[in-house]
Motif scaffolding. Structure first.
Motif, PDB file in Angstrom:
ATOM      1  N   ASP A  61       0.817  -1.217   0.000  1.00  0.00           N
ATOM      2  CA  ASP A  61       0.000   0.000   0.000  1.00  0.00           C
ATOM      3  C   ASP A  61       0.846   1.260   0.000  1.00  0.00           C
ATOM      4  OD1 ASP A  61      -2.169   1.628  -0.033  1.00  0.00           O
ATOM      5  OD2 ASP A  61      -3.099   0.796   1.762  1.00  0.00           O
ATOM      6  N   ILE A  92      -6.547  -2.027  -2.909  1.00  0.00           N
ATOM      7  CA  ILE A  92      -7.940  -2.217  -2.494  1.00  0.00           C
ATOM      8  C   ILE A  92      -8.026  -3.583  -1.814  1.00  0.00           C
ATOM      9  CG2 ILE A  92     -10.338  -2.488  -3.244  1.00  0.00           C
ATOM     10  CD1 ILE A  92      -9.616  -0.776  -5.707  1.00  0.00           C
ATOM     11  N   ILE A 118     -15.221   0.938   1.733  1.00  0.00           N
ATOM     12  CA  ILE A 118     -13.941   1.070   1.030  1.00  0.00           C
ATOM     13  C   ILE A 118     -13.828   2.454   0.390  1.00  0.00           C
ATOM     14  CG2 ILE A 118     -12.613   0.254  -0.961  1.00  0.00           C
ATOM     15  CD1 ILE A 118     -13.544  -2.571  -0.298  1.00  0.00           C
ATOM     16  N   TYR A 119     -14.910   2.913  -0.226  1.00  0.00           N
ATOM     17  CA  TYR A 119     -14.901   4.243  -0.850  1.00  0.00           C
ATOM     18  C   TYR A 119     -14.624   5.339   0.178  1.00  0.00           C
ATOM     19  CZ  TYR A 119     -16.244   3.259  -5.692  1.00  0.00           C
ATOM     20  OH  TYR A 119     -16.248   2.881  -7.016  1.00  0.00           O
ATOM     21  N   TYR A 122     -11.020   6.421   0.767  1.00  0.00           N
ATOM     22  CA  TYR A 122     -10.286   7.135  -0.279  1.00  0.00           C
ATOM     23  C   TYR A 122     -10.927   8.474  -0.622  1.00  0.00           C
ATOM     24  CZ  TYR A 122      -8.000   2.626  -0.872  1.00  0.00           C
ATOM     25  OH  TYR A 122      -7.297   1.470  -0.651  1.00  0.00           O
ATOM     26  N   LEU A 154     -16.127  -1.711  -8.295  1.00  0.00           N
ATOM     27  CA  LEU A 154     -14.742  -2.054  -8.000  1.00  0.00           C
ATOM     28  C   LEU A 154     -13.832  -1.630  -9.157  1.00  0.00           C
ATOM     29  CD1 LEU A 154     -13.338  -3.417  -5.610  1.00  0.00           C
ATOM     30  CD2 LEU A 154     -13.513  -5.597  -6.814  1.00  0.00           C
ATOM     31  N   LEU A 157     -13.340   2.135  -9.007  1.00  0.00           N
ATOM     32  CA  LEU A 157     -12.415   2.585  -7.969  1.00  0.00           C
ATOM     33  C   LEU A 157     -10.964   2.395  -8.397  1.00  0.00           C
ATOM     34  CD1 LEU A 157     -12.015   3.768  -5.171  1.00  0.00           C
ATOM     35  CD2 LEU A 157     -12.216   1.457  -4.216  1.00  0.00           C
ATOM     36  N   THR A 158     -10.659   1.315  -9.112  1.00  0.00           N
ATOM     37  CA  THR A 158      -9.286   1.133  -9.595  1.00  0.00           C
ATOM     38  C   THR A 158      -8.906   2.257 -10.565  1.00  0.00           C
ATOM     39  OG1 THR A 158      -9.950  -0.333 -11.428  1.00  0.00           O
ATOM     40  CG2 THR A 158      -9.398  -1.376  -9.336  1.00  0.00           C
ATOM     41  N   VAL A 171      -5.431  -5.344  -6.278  1.00  0.00           N
ATOM     42  CA  VAL A 171      -6.740  -5.680  -5.712  1.00  0.00           C
ATOM     43  C   VAL A 171      -6.624  -6.989  -4.948  1.00  0.00           C
ATOM     44  CG1 VAL A 171      -9.144  -6.267  -6.220  1.00  0.00           C
ATOM     45  CG2 VAL A 171      -7.986  -4.462  -7.524  1.00  0.00           C
TER      46      VAL A 171
END
Length: 544
Positions: A61, A92, A118-119, A122, A154, A157-158, A171
């Motif tokens: 990370d 992620i 998760i969102y 970030y 997903l 988001l990437t 991921v």
């Protein structure tokens, strides 16, 4: 002394809070040297999958990379040239643990909640997104999206993370198959399969922003189509030599831990209870059971594998006598030879014979010998699983074990009428799950034999045991020789004179001298019972 990390699956917490850590960071080096862009690791529950995924997250990370670098200073990867890869990528980390719902809509809501969480991690990237992307990001944050938008969340988001960092994304998806197996149990498998085909597939197959994908699970679900057409995908199961010591513990790791906690003298018994798994080229110990043993100092069954159990139970209920015969062999220490496919075809194509694959990948069985690419001999790995296996057998046929306690009490106190009533209750509760129309076999022996495994702490159940001049259907040998032993001869009704048939069943015990085994083993009080079954009705003949 260092703390024992029971149920602690966060790598950073283990290192910073001074828990005992078995260095598995060579796994990171192997991951980086592996050419596969997307990798799936299939291992049983509680064999270290989540901790390994957490370790990958802190290693790769890009957020807090300098702080995270300190976590690896004294570990294997800290002295590897590949330490240069540390802190280079946005990561992620999505866990599918806990997605258990009675219907598809509720399951989607739970998945949506995980995506929203998760969102939220970030939010800082919003200032680098254009207005359209910001609006889409905020809509997902608010949970105000339809199924199609959730399927692509997903992947989106990437893309957003790539725009912010100008770096491709790693991921990590832990327990990818948990919602799929739950959906199979709750009968909305097809809908869930179709959802994940898009949700996982779009992110892993056609994603220009993906650096690497790593997934963990118990089984590879072939029919889902998630991984079809993926050119650079590799599935690593317990059948592969690669990564064979990355999950679970090898013997020198267990010995070092027991020595550290001054209980190394227990090593032979620990091996008997918790060793015996064959992962590729390595012999593996169950890590959860080792940690629980170090904590409690008790040699007993610590590992409870709930994941996949419902699937196994449902398959057992649909099984035939051949499957139950194989289960009998396994419980009695014998091996079975079966066909194993690394990919489990669920849906309507799942057959009773797939139970061996599910049991193998779930941790109930292990490989003794590879006969060919698809044929293997399997066995129960150790003493812990043998005990769990017997309980699973009982649960599979009877769904509950309320009768066990009353039967044990009746056997120990020699309450014959209660014994017969308990056995009759077993038949009434379970016989509907078994095809009794086949006149050439005796399902009652299989049913009662399976149920009587639950008595293991009190009675040793010998099915079809040679004794005297023949083979008794069931012999119950008491572990306390002061208790009565029991010989059961089981018949299915062939005439209208059931009483007469019960008498003949009893006479067979006498004539064949089936009591020889019990007498030889020091049991003096022996009860002989002839039982005749007519559907769900039981007629008996016995002498105390």
């Amino acid at each position: 002394m260092k703390k024992i990390p029971i149920a602690v699956e966060d790598f950073k917490e283990i290192i910073e809070q001074d828990y005992y850590y078995i260095d598995k960071t060579k796994f990171i080096e192997d991951i980086l040297n592996d050419g596969a862009k997307v990798k799936l690791f299939c291992r049983p529950r509680r064999f270290g999958k989540t901790l390994n995924m957490s370790t990958l997250k802190y290693f790769f990370d890009i957020k807090n990379k300098n702080e995270n670098r300190k976590l690896f200073n004294s570990l294997y990867i800290g002295n590897s040239p590949l330490i240069d890869e540390q802190g280079k990528y946005p990561v992620i980390f999505l866990s599918m643990k806990g997605i258990s719902s009675t219907n598809f809509e509720d399951a989607l809501d739970k998945i949506k909640d995980k995506i929203v969480n998760i969102y939220e991690d970030y939010l800082y990237i919003l200032n680098k997104l254009d207005e359209k992307s910001r609006n889409r990001y905020n809509a997902i944050l608010d949970g105000n999206i339809n199924r199609a938008q959730l399927e692509s969340s997903l992947l989106f988001l990437t893309k957003a993370l790539y725009k912010y960092y100008s770096q491709k994304v790693i991921v990590l998806i832990d327990e990818y198959d948990s919602p799929i197996m739950n959906a199979y149990e709750k009968r909305y498998y097809t809908e869930m399969k179709d959802f994940f085909k898009a949700f996982y597939g779009d992110t892993l197959k056609t994603n220009d922003y993906l650096q690497m994908g790593v997934l963990t699970g118990i089984i590879r679900v072939a029919q889902a189509g998630i991984f079809s057409d993926l050119n650079n995908f590799t599935n690593y199961t317990i059948l592969n030599n690669e990564y064979s010591d990355s999950f679970g513990l090898v013997e020198n790791e267990v010995k070092a831990m027991l020595d550290y906690y001054d209980i190394g003298y227990e090593m032979p018994e620990v091996k008997e209870w918790y060793d015996g798994y064959s992962f590729g080229k390595n012999e593996i110990y169950n890590p959860w059971s080792i940690l629980k043993f170090v904590q409690s100092k008790e040699l007993k069954s610590h590992w409870v594998n709930t994941s996949g159990n419902a699937l196994i139970l449902n398959m057992l209920l649909a099984s035939n006598s051949t499957v139950f015969d194989n289960l009998n062999d396994l419980i009695n220490g014998k091996d079975i030879m079966v066909y194993i496919n690394e990919s489990i075809r669920m849906g309507d194509n799942l057959s009773p014979n797939n139970i061996w694959e599910i049991m193998l990948f779930s941790g109930y069985l292990t490989i003794k010998e590879k006969l060919s690419e698809t044929m293997f001999t399997l066995r129960i790995p150790n003493k812990e699983i043998q005990k769990l296996f017997k309980g699973l057998f009982v649960d599979a046929i009877f769904r509950e074990s309320n009768n066990v306690g009353s039967l044990i009490q009746a056997l120990v106190t020699k309450n014959i009428s209660q014994i017969i009533k308990s056995l009759e209750d077993v038949v009434i509760n379970a016989i509907s799950f078994y095809d009794t129309s086949k006149k050439y076999e005796n399902p009652y022996q299989t049913l009662l034999g399976g149920f009587l495994y639950a008595l293991d702490d009190y009675y040793i159940m010998h099915p079809n045991m040679e004794s005297g001049y023949g083979r008794a259907d069931i012999i119950l040998e008491p572990r306390n020789k002061a208790w009565a032993g029991y010989i059961l001869e089981l018949k299915r009704s062939n005439t209208n004179d059931i009483e007469k048939e019960a008498e003949k069943a009893f006479d067979q015990i006498e004539d064949k001298k089936y009591e020889t085994l019990l007498k030889k083993n020091g049991v003096k009080d022996i009860v002989k019972i002839g039982l005749v079954f007519d559907g769900k009705k039981v007629t008996s003949n016995y002498i105390e």
